[in-house]
Design a protein around this motif. Structure first.
Motif, PDB file in Angstrom:
ATOM      1  N   SER A 164       0.899  -1.340  -0.043  1.00 38.40           N
ATOM      2  CA  SER A 164       0.037   0.051  -0.131  1.00 38.40           C
ATOM      3  C   SER A 164       0.914   1.128   0.108  1.00 38.40           C
ATOM      4  O   SER A 164       2.087   1.278   0.523  1.00 38.40           O
ATOM      5  CB  SER A 164      -0.992   0.092   1.324  1.00 38.40           C
ATOM      6  N   ASN A 165       0.515   2.265  -0.578  1.00 37.97           N
ATOM      7  CA  ASN A 165       1.010   3.560  -0.270  1.00 37.97           C
ATOM      8  C   ASN A 165       0.938   4.108   0.833  1.00 37.97           C
ATOM      9  O   ASN A 165      -0.052   3.669   1.806  1.00 37.97           O
ATOM     10  CB  ASN A 165       0.394   4.731  -1.654  1.00 37.97           C
ATOM     11  N   PRO A 166       1.608   5.129   1.247  1.00 35.83           N
ATOM     12  CA  PRO A 166       1.790   5.506   2.650  1.00 35.83           C
ATOM     13  C   PRO A 166       0.418   6.043   3.265  1.00 35.83           C
ATOM     14  O   PRO A 166       0.059   5.887   4.336  1.00 35.83           O
ATOM     15  CB  PRO A 166       2.530   6.606   2.605  1.00 35.83           C
ATOM     16  N   GLU A 167      -0.490   6.580   2.267  1.00 35.33           N
ATOM     17  CA  GLU A 167      -1.676   7.081   2.814  1.00 35.33           C
ATOM     18  C   GLU A 167      -2.451   5.950   3.290  1.00 35.33           C
ATOM     19  O   GLU A 167      -3.250   5.959   4.192  1.00 35.33           O
ATOM     20  CB  GLU A 167      -2.361   8.235   1.841  1.00 35.33           C
ATOM     21  N   THR A 168      -2.656   5.218   2.212  1.00 35.46           N
ATOM     22  CA  THR A 168      -3.327   3.951   2.473  1.00 35.46           C
ATOM     23  C   THR A 168      -3.118   3.026   3.915  1.00 35.46           C
ATOM     24  O   THR A 168      -3.755   2.485   4.680  1.00 35.46           O
ATOM     25  CB  THR A 168      -3.553   2.822   1.260  1.00 35.46           C
ATOM     26  N   ARG A 169      -1.824   2.830   3.893  1.00 37.48           N
ATOM     27  CA  ARG A 169      -1.274   2.199   5.030  1.00 37.48           C
ATOM     28  C   ARG A 169      -1.781   2.859   6.335  1.00 37.48           C
ATOM     29  O   ARG A 169      -2.076   1.984   7.224  1.00 37.48           O
ATOM     30  CB  ARG A 169       0.095   2.107   4.753  1.00 37.48           C
ATOM     31  N   LYS A 170      -1.438   4.129   6.388  1.00 35.32           N
ATOM     32  CA  LYS A 170      -1.832   4.885   7.346  1.00 35.32           C
ATOM     33  C   LYS A 170      -3.335   4.972   7.837  1.00 35.32           C
ATOM     34  O   LYS A 170      -3.750   4.606   9.027  1.00 35.32           O
ATOM     35  CB  LYS A 170      -1.517   6.409   7.359  1.00 35.32           C
TER      36      LYS A 170
ATOM     37  N   GLU B  90       3.175  -4.944   7.264  1.00 37.56           N
ATOM     38  CA  GLU B  90       3.209  -4.066   6.056  1.00 37.56           C
ATOM     39  C   GLU B  90       1.542  -4.168   5.497  1.00 37.56           C
ATOM     40  O   GLU B  90       0.881  -5.484   5.895  1.00 37.56           O
ATOM     41  CB  GLU B  90       4.047  -4.575   4.964  1.00 37.56           C
TER      42      GLU B  90
ATOM     43  N   TYR C  96      -1.145  -4.458   2.365  1.00 39.89           N
ATOM     44  CA  TYR C  96      -1.222  -4.746   0.999  1.00 39.89           C
ATOM     45  C   TYR C  96      -2.426  -4.580   0.583  1.00 39.89           C
ATOM     46  O   TYR C  96      -3.578  -4.997   1.401  1.00 39.89           O
ATOM     47  CB  TYR C  96      -0.789  -6.156   0.444  1.00 39.89           C
TER      48      TYR C  96
END
Length: 176
Positions: free
Chosen positions: A53-59, A118, A120
């Protein structure tokens, strides 16, 4: 000439008897199930391609997951329930959600530390793992499926990853 006629009649009768005897056997062989000489292909399963995931989605995913787990630990089940997906809330009432957590996910009520893997995702669903620890010892690991609903991530499903052995092995018996 009489011999010719007897020969024709006998041949005709034999053919007729053969047809009467063989036809039902042939039909039953044709209509009865056969043992296949090969294994059928398993049904095609839908596969999902997920990527880190990109940082925004991950957060966003981690925030929702942490909020739900912290609410469960604080026994604020109404708050934790709001982080569940719409599908879960339509199928399971709040009282059943609380009972399920207390019986099947007891470590969520007792953990001291939360570690998250992480994330995904495929843009609509995300996969993430959470490890819960108490006194520095892992007590549970869960795999989460997160669902993006109305531009917000929600918990769509939780699977425990086997029991974590925290009990010391039995001591060897002493010789008498």
């Amino acid at each position: 000439m009489k011999t010719h006629w007897i020969f024709k009649e006998t041949t005709g009768v034999l053919i007729l008897l053969g047809a009467i005897i063989y036809l039902p056997v042939a039909i039953s062989d044709y209509t009865s199930p056969k043992v296949m000489p090969f294994r059928p292909k398993p049904p095609r399963q839908k596969t999902v391609s997920v990527f880190p995931s990109n940082p925004e989605t991950r957060k966003a995913v981690i925030d929702v997951l942490a909020k739900q787990l912290n609410a469960i630990r604080a026994e604020a089940f109404n708050e934790a329930y709001q982080h569940a997906s719409i599908g879960i809330r339509e199928q399971i009432p709040l009282s059943e959600f609380e009972r399920m957590v207390r019986k099947q996910f007891e470590p969520m009520l007792q953990y001291e530390r939360l570690e998250i893997s992480e994330v995904y995702d495929d843009g609509e669903q995300a996969l993430v793992r959470a490890r819960l620890s108490s006194d520095g010892v892992p007590i549970a690991i869960y795999s989460y499926v997160m669902a993006l609903e109305e531009n917000q991530w929600h918990v769509g499903g939780v699977l425990p990853e086997g029991a974590i052995q925290t009990i010391a092995p039995p001591s060897k018996p002493k010789n008498p």
